[in-house]
Design a protein around this motif. Sequence first.
Motif, PDB file in Angstrom:
ATOM      1  N   GLU A  44     -41.452 -27.668  -5.674  1.00 47.54           N
ATOM      2  CA  GLU A  44     -40.489 -26.576  -5.736  1.00 47.54           C
ATOM      3  C   GLU A  44     -39.258 -27.078  -6.483  1.00 47.54           C
ATOM      4  OE1 GLU A  44     -36.923 -24.241  -4.310  1.00 47.54           O
ATOM      5  OE2 GLU A  44     -37.346 -26.370  -4.050  1.00 47.54           O
ATOM      6  N   LEU A  45     -38.801 -26.302  -7.459  1.00 50.29           N
ATOM      7  CA  LEU A  45     -37.645 -26.711  -8.256  1.00 50.29           C
ATOM      8  C   LEU A  45     -36.702 -25.527  -8.468  1.00 50.29           C
ATOM      9  CD1 LEU A  45     -38.372 -25.445 -11.257  1.00 50.29           C
ATOM     10  CD2 LEU A  45     -39.831 -27.459 -11.382  1.00 50.29           C
ATOM     11  N   ASP A  46     -35.466 -25.844  -8.836  1.00 49.00           N
ATOM     12  CA  ASP A  46     -34.417 -24.831  -8.998  1.00 49.00           C
ATOM     13  C   ASP A  46     -33.983 -24.770 -10.458  1.00 49.00           C
ATOM     14  OD1 ASP A  46     -33.730 -24.310  -5.995  1.00 49.00           O
ATOM     15  OD2 ASP A  46     -33.739 -26.486  -6.207  1.00 49.00           O
ATOM     16  N   VAL A  47     -33.732 -23.550 -10.932  1.00 50.86           N
ATOM     17  CA  VAL A  47     -33.375 -23.362 -12.339  1.00 50.86           C
ATOM     18  C   VAL A  47     -32.042 -22.644 -12.464  1.00 50.86           C
ATOM     19  CG1 VAL A  47     -34.080 -22.419 -14.558  1.00 50.86           C
ATOM     20  CG2 VAL A  47     -35.815 -23.247 -12.961  1.00 50.86           C
ATOM     21  N   ALA A  48     -31.137 -23.256 -13.228  1.00 49.52           N
ATOM     22  CA  ALA A  48     -29.853 -22.649 -13.565  1.00 49.52           C
ATOM     23  C   ALA A  48     -29.750 -22.565 -15.092  1.00 49.52           C
ATOM     24  CB  ALA A  48     -28.705 -23.479 -12.987  1.00 49.52           C
ATOM     25  N   MET A  49     -28.694 -21.904 -15.589  1.00 54.31           N
ATOM     26  CA  MET A  49     -28.560 -21.731 -17.036  1.00 54.31           C
ATOM     27  C   MET A  49     -27.177 -22.157 -17.505  1.00 54.31           C
ATOM     28  SD  MET A  49     -29.522 -18.396 -19.375  1.00 54.31           S
ATOM     29  CE  MET A  49     -28.123 -17.375 -18.885  1.00 54.31           C
ATOM     30  N   THR A  50     -27.147 -22.901 -18.606  1.00 52.79           N
ATOM     31  CA  THR A  50     -25.891 -23.388 -19.158  1.00 52.79           C
ATOM     32  C   THR A  50     -25.154 -22.286 -19.922  1.00 52.79           C
ATOM     33  OG1 THR A  50     -26.880 -24.073 -21.248  1.00 52.79           O
ATOM     34  CG2 THR A  50     -26.929 -25.664 -19.445  1.00 52.79           C
ATOM     35  N   LEU A  58     -32.768 -27.797 -14.653  1.00 51.56           N
ATOM     36  CA  LEU A  58     -33.070 -27.910 -13.228  1.00 51.56           C
ATOM     37  C   LEU A  58     -31.801 -28.301 -12.483  1.00 51.56           C
ATOM     38  CD1 LEU A  58     -36.587 -29.604 -13.016  1.00 51.56           C
ATOM     39  CD2 LEU A  58     -35.930 -27.287 -13.740  1.00 51.56           C
ATOM     40  N   MET A  59     -31.332 -27.390 -11.642  1.00 55.04           N
ATOM     41  CA  MET A  59     -30.110 -27.639 -10.880  1.00 55.04           C
ATOM     42  C   MET A  59     -30.055 -26.639  -9.732  1.00 55.04           C
ATOM     43  SD  MET A  59     -27.387 -29.606 -10.722  1.00 55.04           S
ATOM     44  CE  MET A  59     -27.694 -30.380 -12.308  1.00 55.04           C
ATOM     45  N   HIS A  60     -29.794 -27.120  -8.534  1.00 52.78           N
ATOM     46  CA  HIS A  60     -29.709 -26.229  -7.374  1.00 52.78           C
ATOM     47  C   HIS A  60     -28.331 -25.600  -7.236  1.00 52.78           C
ATOM     48  CE1 HIS A  60     -28.851 -25.238  -3.142  1.00 52.78           C
ATOM     49  NE2 HIS A  60     -30.093 -24.787  -3.139  1.00 52.78           N
ATOM     50  N   ASP A  61     -27.289 -26.416  -7.342  1.00 56.01           N
ATOM     51  CA  ASP A  61     -25.933 -25.944  -7.094  1.00 56.01           C
ATOM     52  C   ASP A  61     -25.363 -25.231  -8.314  1.00 56.01           C
ATOM     53  OD1 ASP A  61     -26.424 -27.408  -4.851  1.00 56.01           O
ATOM     54  OD2 ASP A  61     -24.753 -28.808  -5.103  1.00 56.01           O
ATOM     55  N   ASP A  62     -24.368 -24.373  -8.069  1.00 52.50           N
ATOM     56  CA  ASP A  62     -23.621 -23.782  -9.172  1.00 52.50           C
ATOM     57  C   ASP A  62     -22.808 -24.844  -9.893  1.00 52.50           C
ATOM     58  OD1 ASP A  62     -24.570 -21.243  -8.529  1.00 52.50           O
ATOM     59  OD2 ASP A  62     -22.874 -20.809  -7.211  1.00 52.50           O
ATOM     60  N   ASP A  63     -22.330 -25.835  -9.118  1.00 51.93           N
ATOM     61  CA  ASP A  63     -21.503 -26.910  -9.676  1.00 51.93           C
ATOM     62  C   ASP A  63     -22.336 -28.160  -9.917  1.00 51.93           C
ATOM     63  OD1 ASP A  63     -19.155 -25.350  -9.452  1.00 51.93           O
ATOM     64  OD2 ASP A  63     -18.978 -25.902  -7.336  1.00 51.93           O
ATOM     65  N   LEU A  64     -21.832 -29.016 -10.801  1.00 53.18           N
ATOM     66  CA  LEU A  64     -22.502 -30.272 -11.141  1.00 53.18           C
ATOM     67  C   LEU A  64     -22.058 -31.424 -10.250  1.00 53.18           C
ATOM     68  CD1 LEU A  64     -22.053 -29.919 -14.995  1.00 53.18           C
ATOM     69  CD2 LEU A  64     -24.251 -29.881 -13.806  1.00 53.18           C
ATOM     70  N   ASP A  65     -21.002 -31.248  -9.484  1.00 52.35           N
ATOM     71  CA  ASP A  65     -20.320 -32.356  -8.823  1.00 52.35           C
ATOM     72  C   ASP A  65     -21.196 -33.121  -7.828  1.00 52.35           C
ATOM     73  OD1 ASP A  65     -18.523 -30.152  -9.695  1.00 52.35           O
ATOM     74  OD2 ASP A  65     -16.955 -31.581  -9.173  1.00 52.35           O
ATOM     75  N   ARG A  66     -21.984 -32.413  -7.026  1.00 55.16           N
ATOM     76  CA  ARG A  66     -22.731 -33.088  -5.952  1.00 55.16           C
ATOM     77  C   ARG A  66     -23.885 -33.924  -6.479  1.00 55.16           C
ATOM     78  NH1 ARG A  66     -27.311 -32.074  -2.929  1.00 55.16           N
ATOM     79  NH2 ARG A  66     -27.656 -30.101  -4.036  1.00 55.16           N
ATOM     80  N   VAL A  70     -40.939 -21.868  -8.749  1.00 54.09           N
ATOM     81  CA  VAL A  70     -39.688 -21.873  -9.502  1.00 54.09           C
ATOM     82  C   VAL A  70     -38.664 -20.986  -8.806  1.00 54.09           C
ATOM     83  CG1 VAL A  70     -38.633 -21.382 -11.736  1.00 54.09           C
ATOM     84  CG2 VAL A  70     -41.005 -22.238 -11.625  1.00 54.09           C
ATOM     85  N   ASP A  71     -37.595 -21.610  -8.301  1.00 56.17           N
ATOM     86  CA  ASP A  71     -36.509 -20.896  -7.636  1.00 56.17           C
ATOM     87  C   ASP A  71     -35.467 -20.538  -8.684  1.00 56.17           C
ATOM     88  OD1 ASP A  71     -34.535 -19.918  -5.984  1.00 56.17           O
ATOM     89  OD2 ASP A  71     -34.743 -21.505  -4.498  1.00 56.17           O
ATOM     90  N   ILE A  72     -35.269 -19.248  -8.895  1.00 57.67           N
ATOM     91  CA  ILE A  72     -34.416 -18.747  -9.974  1.00 57.67           C
ATOM     92  C   ILE A  72     -33.021 -18.452  -9.436  1.00 57.67           C
ATOM     93  CG2 ILE A  72     -34.197 -17.010 -11.785  1.00 57.67           C
ATOM     94  CD1 ILE A  72     -37.245 -16.432 -11.313  1.00 57.67           C
ATOM     95  N   LYS A  73     -32.020 -19.154  -9.937  1.00 53.46           N
ATOM     96  CA  LYS A  73     -30.658 -18.921  -9.479  1.00 53.46           C
ATOM     97  C   LYS A  73     -30.135 -17.573  -9.994  1.00 53.46           C
ATOM     98  CE  LYS A  73     -30.963 -22.379  -7.121  1.00 53.46           C
ATOM     99  NZ  LYS A  73     -31.182 -22.155  -5.687  1.00 53.46           N
TER     100      LYS A  73
END
Length: 320
Positions: free
Chosen positions: A96-102, A109-117, A168-171
């Motif tokens: 299972e993976l998370d997808v965000a868009m730049t 592949l990124m779960h959070d809205d932010d990059l910090d964590r 695919v988990d779509i943000k």
Amino acid sequence: MRNSLLFTFLWIVGLLGCNSKSTVETASVEQNSTNATVDGLYIDLEGVGTAYDFYTWTSDRIPMVSAHRGGPYPGFPENAIETFENVLNYTSSIIELDVAMTKDSVLVLMHDDDLDRTTNGTGKVEEVTYEYIQSLFLEDENGQLTSFRVPTLEEALTWSKGKALLTVDIKRSVPFEKIIEEVRSTDSEGHAALITYTFPAAKKLHSMAPDLMLSITIRNEEEIKRLEETGIPWTRVIAFTGLAERPREFNQALHQRGVFTILGVLGNLDQSAVSRGDQIYASFVQNGADILATDRPIEAAEAIKTMTPSQSSKSKYFIK
């Protein structure tokens, strides 16, 4: 003979091999008419038709694990291809993976809205360019910097061919059209299922891509009825039954429709396994859960490996 027998062999090999990387050996099986193959702990689905067959529930199904966010462990950060590979060194697994868009519309592949964590960068994914993200390194759950980069969805889809099934988990900021375009362009229809959280979203996705498998939240009889009202055929559905164990009768109602159930054991149920013992994972499967979505895929797979059925009826697909 049903393709599910072929995949049954896979899960036997995978679950018996999860004690140590050194136990993994390459296995070969005969190809059937759809050319779906198994090699070691990897899954190779030739086309979308084999995905339908794989996800059609049968009484001889083998319990599976799904690695939440790819199955992060110390030194292996979430949503990294190296992390996926690490899990597959121990057990076959759905990833299972998370997808965000730049900012410049690249799917990463990124779960959070932010990059910090999860990285050594800062800022919101949707407000930075892919060039910036390419310069970053991923951090594991303990905050330790690794040498691993943020992958794109295209890279993950390409990597997974012949290796793993994906969910695919779509943000929320990602258009469905972009996800479907990427799945199509990489010929990933056979191994990439899309996760939805509402019936309107599921209905929209199905109308846009009726051939794709969807993971849909179905937690009770009312939600079974609501799914049927959408017109989405059960042959395109994997039922995510939530983060709490469901009654056996409810799981059976889904099985009667030919549907696999995914129980989310991540969070409280994973913690119960840590405190009470990993045998609790087997009890979830005995109650009708087919796939355990977990933050502990290696441990969960080890706990349920003894639940595989007799191999005697599946000799056609044994290691040669």
